[in-house]
Design a protein around this motif. Structure first.
Motif, PDB file in Angstrom:
ATOM      1  N   PRO A 133     -13.424  14.039  -3.884  1.00  0.00           N
ATOM      2  CA  PRO A 133     -13.674  12.585  -3.835  1.00  0.00           C
ATOM      3  C   PRO A 133     -13.814  11.928  -5.204  1.00  0.00           C
ATOM      4  N   ASN A 134     -14.378  12.665  -6.172  1.00  0.00           N
ATOM      5  CA  ASN A 134     -14.665  12.055  -7.478  1.00  0.00           C
ATOM      6  C   ASN A 134     -13.635  12.377  -8.557  1.00  0.00           C
ATOM      7  N   ASN A 135     -12.590  13.132  -8.189  1.00  0.00           N
ATOM      8  CA  ASN A 135     -11.497  13.361  -9.152  1.00  0.00           C
ATOM      9  C   ASN A 135     -10.789  12.041  -9.445  1.00  0.00           C
ATOM     10  N   ASP A 136     -10.305  11.893 -10.682  1.00  0.00           N
ATOM     11  CA  ASP A 136      -9.443  10.738 -10.977  1.00  0.00           C
ATOM     12  C   ASP A 136      -8.190  10.870 -10.111  1.00  0.00           C
ATOM     13  N   ALA A 137      -7.873   9.823  -9.360  1.00  0.00           N
ATOM     14  CA  ALA A 137      -6.660   9.858  -8.531  1.00  0.00           C
ATOM     15  C   ALA A 137      -5.541   9.099  -9.212  1.00  0.00           C
ATOM     16  N   LEU A 138      -5.857   7.886  -9.680  1.00  0.00           N
ATOM     17  CA  LEU A 138      -4.798   7.002 -10.183  1.00  0.00           C
ATOM     18  C   LEU A 138      -5.258   6.254 -11.427  1.00  0.00           C
ATOM     19  N   ILE A 139      -4.418   6.296 -12.460  1.00  0.00           N
ATOM     20  CA  ILE A 139      -4.647   5.526 -13.687  1.00  0.00           C
ATOM     21  C   ILE A 139      -3.387   4.696 -13.929  1.00  0.00           C
TER      22      ILE A 139
ATOM     23  N   PRO B  21       8.564  -2.424  -9.373  1.00  0.00           N
ATOM     24  CA  PRO B  21       8.456  -1.310 -10.328  1.00  0.00           C
ATOM     25  C   PRO B  21       7.153  -0.545 -10.102  1.00  0.00           C
ATOM     26  N   ASN B  22       6.776   0.331 -11.035  1.00  0.00           N
ATOM     27  CA  ASN B  22       5.612   1.201 -10.860  1.00  0.00           C
ATOM     28  C   ASN B  22       4.302   0.429 -11.034  1.00  0.00           C
ATOM     29  N   ARG B  23       3.569   0.306  -9.945  1.00  0.00           N
ATOM     30  CA  ARG B  23       2.288  -0.412  -9.918  1.00  0.00           C
ATOM     31  C   ARG B  23       1.394   0.270  -8.880  1.00  0.00           C
ATOM     32  N   TYR B  24       0.073  -0.052  -8.924  1.00  0.00           N
ATOM     33  CA  TYR B  24      -0.829   0.598  -7.969  1.00  0.00           C
ATOM     34  C   TYR B  24      -0.485   0.227  -6.527  1.00  0.00           C
ATOM     35  N   GLU B  25       0.016  -1.009  -6.319  1.00  0.00           N
ATOM     36  CA  GLU B  25       0.323  -1.438  -4.953  1.00  0.00           C
ATOM     37  C   GLU B  25       1.418  -0.581  -4.308  1.00  0.00           C
ATOM     38  N   TRP B  26       2.295  -0.015  -5.138  1.00  0.00           N
ATOM     39  CA  TRP B  26       3.366   0.853  -4.619  1.00  0.00           C
ATOM     40  C   TRP B  26       2.753   2.081  -3.937  1.00  0.00           C
ATOM     41  N   LEU B  27       1.848   2.742  -4.650  1.00  0.00           N
ATOM     42  CA  LEU B  27       1.203   3.945  -4.110  1.00  0.00           C
ATOM     43  C   LEU B  27       0.361   3.610  -2.879  1.00  0.00           C
ATOM     44  N   VAL B  28      -0.408   2.522  -2.967  1.00  0.00           N
ATOM     45  CA  VAL B  28      -1.259   2.116  -1.836  1.00  0.00           C
ATOM     46  C   VAL B  28      -0.392   1.873  -0.600  1.00  0.00           C
ATOM     47  N   THR B  29       0.731   1.189  -0.785  1.00  0.00           N
ATOM     48  CA  THR B  29       1.651   0.918   0.331  1.00  0.00           C
ATOM     49  C   THR B  29       2.248   2.213   0.870  1.00  0.00           C
ATOM     50  N   GLN B  30       2.604   3.123  -0.037  1.00  0.00           N
ATOM     51  CA  GLN B  30       3.202   4.401   0.386  1.00  0.00           C
ATOM     52  C   GLN B  30       2.265   5.151   1.337  1.00  0.00           C
ATOM     53  N   ILE B  31       0.991   5.240   0.982  1.00  0.00           N
ATOM     54  CA  ILE B  31       0.067   6.012   1.826  1.00  0.00           C
ATOM     55  C   ILE B  31      -0.338   5.207   3.068  1.00  0.00           C
ATOM     56  N   ALA B  32      -0.510   3.882   2.905  1.00  0.00           N
ATOM     57  CA  ALA B  32      -0.925   3.042   4.048  1.00  0.00           C
ATOM     58  C   ALA B  32       0.140   3.020   5.135  1.00  0.00           C
ATOM     59  N   THR B  33       1.411   2.919   4.744  1.00  0.00           N
ATOM     60  CA  THR B  33       2.481   2.938   5.752  1.00  0.00           C
ATOM     61  C   THR B  33       2.488   4.290   6.469  1.00  0.00           C
ATOM     62  N   ALA B  34       2.270   5.372   5.713  1.00  0.00           N
ATOM     63  CA  ALA B  34       2.249   6.713   6.324  1.00  0.00           C
ATOM     64  C   ALA B  34       1.101   6.847   7.314  1.00  0.00           C
TER      65      ALA B  34
ATOM     66  N   ILE C  75      -0.700   9.221 -13.330  1.00  0.00           N
ATOM     67  CA  ILE C  75      -0.826   8.257 -14.433  1.00  0.00           C
ATOM     68  C   ILE C  75       0.462   7.454 -14.540  1.00  0.00           C
ATOM     69  N   TYR C  76       0.371   6.127 -14.365  1.00  0.00           N
ATOM     70  CA  TYR C  76       1.528   5.243 -14.568  1.00  0.00           C
ATOM     71  C   TYR C  76       1.324   4.527 -15.896  1.00  0.00           C
ATOM     72  N   PRO C  77       2.079   4.916 -16.934  1.00  0.00           N
ATOM     73  CA  PRO C  77       1.838   4.324 -18.255  1.00  0.00           C
ATOM     74  C   PRO C  77       2.353   2.894 -18.403  1.00  0.00           C
ATOM     75  N   SER C  78       3.341   2.503 -17.581  1.00  0.00           N
ATOM     76  CA  SER C  78       3.931   1.158 -17.702  1.00  0.00           C
ATOM     77  C   SER C  78       4.762   0.890 -16.447  1.00  0.00           C
ATOM     78  N   GLU C  79       5.152  -0.390 -16.256  1.00  0.00           N
ATOM     79  CA  GLU C  79       5.928  -0.756 -15.055  1.00  0.00           C
ATOM     80  C   GLU C  79       7.282  -0.062 -15.033  1.00  0.00           C
TER      81      GLU C  79
END
Length: 570
Positions: free
Chosen positions: A36-42, A82-95, A277-281
Motif C-alpha cells: 500500500p505504501n510503495n510509490d506507485a506513480l510519479i 500523451p503520457n499523463r496520470y489520467e491515462w493510467l487511472v483510465t486504464q485500470i478504471a476501465t478494467a 515514472i513518467y518523466p514528460s508527456e
C-alpha cells in the motif's frame, strides 16, 4: 526456464511460474493490499507522487463515475492523450468495470481519429487539450460541430454516431465536454464502493479489455482486441524476466497508447508493486536523465533512437546513473555500439532486447540476464514462458530446419482474441491451430535464439513506429495531380528507416517535394509524411506486373547516397 534445442525451428517456452488467472482490476487490488505504501506513480510534468493506496483511491473514484453515467461491461472508451496520470487511472478504471479501452495514437489527425472511434464504436472519449502540433479540442469541434450546442454527455453527432460523452483533460470549460476533475467530482459519489465491487466480481479474465489499432496493409488500421489474460500476463512475464521486484523504479518515456508503455510498462510494474515514472508527456531525453538521478530509477524503457538521444544529450555527463540496472530496448533493431554504451555509460548492465507485435500482447521473445554479449546484440533473445514459436516456409506452411529463414509464428496465451469486428482479417492472421502469423522473416539457432532477418510484408519501422506503405499510398492517391504512387522505406541513421514516395504525375502536371509534404500536413500522422520523393514515369516491375519494391529501395539508396546510413544492428 530451459530451451531444448530442436533440429526443426520450433520452440516451447516452459516455466515453473504459472500464468496469472485473474482480471487486471483484481490483480491491481491485490498489489495495493500487499504494497500500500510503495510509490506507485510519479509524473514529473503534473507534480504527482502517489503510493499504491493513493492510486487506488483515484482509480476507484474514476470507475464509479464511469458507472454513474451508465457505462457497462463491453462498452468502448477511447483515450487520445500523451503520457499523463489520467491515462493510467483510465486504464485500470476501465478494467475494473469491464469496459474496453481503445488506445488512440496521439499523432492521429481528424481522418484517422474518426475511423478509430467509429470502427470501435466508442461511447466515450477522454482527450487531452493539445500536444505538440496537435490541437485535439479543435479537431473534435471540426469533426463534431454539434458539441458547440449540446450539453456535456449528450452528443448526437452525424460524423461520430456512437459517441455521446467527451472528457477533456483540462480545467477550463469547453462546450459539450466535461473537464476531467469536474466529471470525477460530480459523478463518483453517486455509485457506491459496493456497487463497483459487485461489477468487478462479475468479470472474467478472458473478456476483451483493450483495442489497439495497428496500421493495416489495406490502408485502414485494424483493432487488435486483447483480453485481461493477454496483457496482464505479458506485462508480468516481461518484468519478471528482468528480475523485477517491488523495489524497482521504471522510467516510461515510451507512449502509453502503445503496448510498450501500457503493458510492458504499467502492467509490468503493477504486477510487481514497482514504481512507474513518467518523466514528460512526450519523449524528452533530458527529462529521462534527470528522473534517473533524482528518483534513483533502476530501469529505463525505450526504442533505440531514444537511447541514442539520451547518450548524445549535452547534459549526459552531469547526471549520476548508479542506481540503474536494467531496461528494455525494443521497437526496431538496436545498433551494436548503442547497446554497449547503454550497458557501460548508463550503468544498465542487464539491459534486454524484446521482440513482439501488438497482436501478441506484445512480447514473444526477450534476452535474459546472463545472455552472452554476442547473442544480446545479434538476436531478439529466447522464447517467453508459456508460449510457442515456429518458423515456417511461407509457401508450404511446413516448419523449416534450424538456421533457415522463414515466417515466424507465435501461439499461446498472448495471441489476441482477434481484430475488432473483422473476422476476415482475423482469419488471415490467426490460423485454425491458433498460430499468429507475424509476417516477419526469422531464424532460430541451435541454442533457441531467435533473429529477425526481414519482413515479408513491406512494413517500414520508423523510430519504433510501424508504418504501412499502403496506407500512405492510399492517401496520396487522393491528390488530384498524382496518377500512381509507391511508398518504400530507405535507411536512416536516426530513425532506422525513413519514408520515401515514388510518384507518377498525371499528364502535364508538376509537383515538388514541398507540395507533397504540405498536402499531408495535418491529414496523416507526421511520422507517415514522406521525407523523400522521386518523380518517375515508371516503377520497376516483375514479369507478372508486380511492383519490385526491393529494386526501388536499391535504386533510391544509390540515388540518395544513403549507403552509409545502413547501421550494424543488434
Amino acid at each position: 526456464m530451459e530451451n531444448t534445442p530442436h533440429k526443426l525451428s520450433y520452440l516451447s517456452g516452459t516455466s515453473n511460474t504459472p500464468l496469472l488467472g485473474i482480471t487486471i482490476g483484481d490483480q491491481f487490488d491485490q498489489t495495493v493490499a500487499q504494497y500500500p505504501n510503495n510509490d506507485a506513480l510519479i509524473v514529473y510534468h503534473q507534480n504527482i507522487r502517489w503510493t499504491y493506496q493513493q492510486l487506488q483511491q483515484e482509480v476507484d473514484q474514476c470507475a464509479r463515475a464511469f458507472m454513474t453515467i451508465g457505462l457497462q461491461k463491453g462498452d468502448r472508451i477511447g483515450i487520445w492523450a500523451p503520457n499523463r496520470y489520467e491515462w493510467l487511472v483510465t486504464q485500470i478504471a476501465t478494467a475494473k468495470i469491464g469496459a474496453i479501452l481503445v488506445n488512440i495514437n496521439p499523432s492521429y489527425r481528424v481522418h484517422e481519429l474518426k475511423y478509430a472511434l467509429n470502427q470501435s464504436g466508442c461511447k466515450m472519449l477522454i482527450t487531452a487539450d493539445q500536444f505538440k502540433q496537435s490541437n485535439y479540442t479543435q479537431m473534435l469541434y471540426e469533426l463534431a460541430p454539434e458539441l458547440n450546442t449540446c450539453p456535456a454527455g449528450q452528443l448526437k453527432s452525424k460524423e461520430l454516431p456512437n459517441l455521446t460523452t467527451i472528457i477533456r483533460l483540462h480545467s477550463d470549460d469547453s462546450p459539450g465536454m466535461y473537464p476531467w476533475q469536474y466529471f470525477i467530482d460530480t459523478f463518483a459519489e453517486d455509485t457506491s464502493a459496493e456497487a463497483l465491487a459487485v461489477q468487478q466480481t462479475g468479470l472474467a479474465f478472458d473478456e476483451p479489455i483493450n483495442i489497439q489499432y495497428t496500421s493495416g496493409t489495406t490502408g485502414y488500421p485494424k483493432g487488435a482486441t486483447l483480453s485481461h489474460h493477454n496483457i496482464l500476463n505479458n506485462g508480468y512475464f516481461v518484468a519478471r524476466t528482468m528480475n523485477f521486484t517491488d523495489q524497482d523504479r521504471l522510467i516510461i518515456p515510451v507512449p502509453l497508447y502503445h503496448c510498450f508503455g501500457m503493458v510492458m510498462g504499467n502492467l509490468g510494474c503493477i504486477t510487481h508493486g514497482a514504481t512507474m515514472i513518467y518523466p514528460s508527456e512526450g519523449f524528452e531525453p533530458d527529462k529521462v536523465l534527470q528522473a534517473a538521478e533524482q528518483d534513483k530509477a533502476t530501469a529505463i524503457y525505450g526504442v533505440p533512437t531514444m537511447f541514442i538521444a539520451e547518450l548524445e544529450h549535452p547534459d549526459f555527463d552531469k547526471h549520476n546513473y548508479g542506481s540503474l540496472r536494467t531496461g528494455i530496448m525494443a521497437g526496431s533493431p538496436c545498433p551494436i555500439e548503442v547497446m554497449k554504451q547503454v550497458q557501460s555509460k548508463m550503468h544498465m548492465s542487464e539491459v534486454q532486447i524484446a521482440y513482439g507485435m501488438t497482436e501478441t500482447s506484445p512480447v514473444s521473445t526477450q534476452t535474459r540476464v546472463g545472455t552472452p554479449l554476442q547473442k544480446q546484440v545479434s538476436t531478439v533473445g529466447q522464447i517467453h514462458p508459456h508460449l510457442e514459436v515456429k518458423v515456417i516456409d511461407p509457401e508450404t506452411g511446413k516448419v523449416v530446419p534450424v538456421n533457415t529463414a522463414g515466417e515466424l509464428c507465435t501461439r499461446g496465451y498472448s495471441v489476441m482474441l482477434g481484430y475488432w469486428n473483422d473476422e476476415e482479417k482475423t482469419r488471415q492472421a490467426i490460423d485454425n491451430a491458433r498460430w499468429m502469423h507475424t509476417g516477419d522473416l526469422a531464424t532460430i539457432d541451435e541454442d533457441g535464439y531467435i533473429n529477425i532477418v526481414g519482413r515479408i510484408k513491406d512494413m517500414i519501422i520508423r523510430g519504433g513506429e510501424n508504418v504501412y506503405p499502403r496506407e500512405i499510398e492510399e492517401f496520396l492517391y487522393t491528390h488530384p495531380d498524382i496518377s500512381d504512387v509507391q511508398v518504400i522505406g530507405v535507411p536512416d541513421k536516426k530513425y532506422g528507416e525513413e519514408i520515401m514516395a515514388w510518384v507518377k504525375l498525371k499528364e502535364g502536371k508538376a509537383l515538388t517535394l514541398e507540395d507533397i509534404k504540405e498536402f499531408c500536413q495535418g491529414k496523416i500522422a507526421h511520422f507517415k509524411v514522406p521525407r523523400y520523393v522521386k518523380f518517375t514515369d515508371e516503377f520497376p516491375m516483375t514479369v507478372t506486373g508486380k511492383i519490385r519494391k526491393v529494386e526501388m529501395r536499391k535504386v533510391s539508396v544509390q540515388e540518395l547516397g544513403l549507403e552509409s546510413e545502413k547501421m550494424e544492428t543488434a
